[in-house]
Design an enzyme around this catalytic site. Sequence first.
Site, short mmCIF file in Angstrom:
data_model
loop_
_atom_site.label_atom_id
_atom_site.label_comp_id
_atom_site.label_asym_id
_atom_site.label_seq_id
_atom_site.Cartn_x
_atom_site.Cartn_y
_atom_site.Cartn_z
N LYS A 33 0.07 43.80 -8.12
CA LYS A 33 -0.96 43.76 -7.09
C LYS A 33 -2.32 44.03 -7.72
O LYS A 33 -2.44 44.89 -8.60
CB LYS A 33 -0.64 44.80 -6.01
CG LYS A 33 -1.68 44.96 -4.92
CD LYS A 33 -1.22 46.00 -3.89
CE LYS A 33 -2.34 46.35 -2.91
NZ LYS A 33 -1.92 47.39 -1.95
N ASP A 45 3.65 50.53 -2.39
CA ASP A 45 2.59 50.04 -3.27
C ASP A 45 2.08 51.22 -4.09
O ASP A 45 1.42 52.12 -3.55
CB ASP A 45 1.44 49.44 -2.46
CG ASP A 45 1.79 48.10 -1.80
OD1 ASP A 45 2.99 47.79 -1.72
OD2 ASP A 45 0.87 47.40 -1.37
N LYS A 70 0.56 39.98 -5.46
CA LYS A 70 -0.16 40.36 -4.23
C LYS A 70 -1.64 40.48 -4.55
O LYS A 70 -2.04 41.20 -5.46
CB LYS A 70 0.36 41.69 -3.67
CG LYS A 70 -0.41 42.16 -2.43
CD LYS A 70 0.20 43.41 -1.83
CE LYS A 70 -0.66 43.97 -0.67
NZ LYS A 70 -0.07 45.17 -0.05
#
Length: 228
Positions: free
Chosen positions: A153, A91, A182
């Site tokens: 995300k 991430d 996400k």
Amino acid sequence: MDVNKILSCVDHTLLSQGATFDEIKALCDDAIKYNTATVCIPPSFVKAAKEYVRDELRICTVVGFPNGYNTTQTKCFETSDAVKNGADEIDMVINIGYVKEKQFSKILDEINSVKKSCEGKTLKVIIETCLLTDDEKIELCKVVSNSNADFIKTSTGFSSGGATKHDIELFSKYVYGGLKIKAAGGISSLQDAEDFINLGASRLGTSKVLKIIKDKGEANEHCENTSY
């Protein structure tokens, strides 16, 4: 919504500065028992955690975290190091300053450089929605959709706000090309989790949902682990 469906979307997260390996092991134990998608942990624990869980659980870690203003070369090194240590998912945080300067080509180039360093592992791109206008979020949906990343995300959870339903609705409207979503930061109830999934998120970054389910005793604790 079945709680096991929710759990299958959870990146069970512990990224606090004072985290210890005993806490990481407990996080992993719960993630394996309850069949979460991954654990998301600090880079310094990736190697030990991977050795601890072996092939029973996917390990996610963070790059350029939480501010995103590391150089691209640094992010690529962090990524390569994490993959070498056993990370299955990365991430990364984008450079928010580049967004404010409308340097979207630089952001695209950086994402693709980091993805190359992933060596085929999953890449999620954190855009820190709480710091952006809707127009900036829409532009980043296009940038990340045009990149080689796997997910967009919402948040690190370390800035002024986390995921909102508005952001996930916006993502769902503007991402394309198979890019997944996400939601992370501030997901503190089962209703939140269900709402985000129904709006289009296929992953949830949260430290609270599994604890809530454990406390309620609602999950099927004996279901077999998903094989990867």
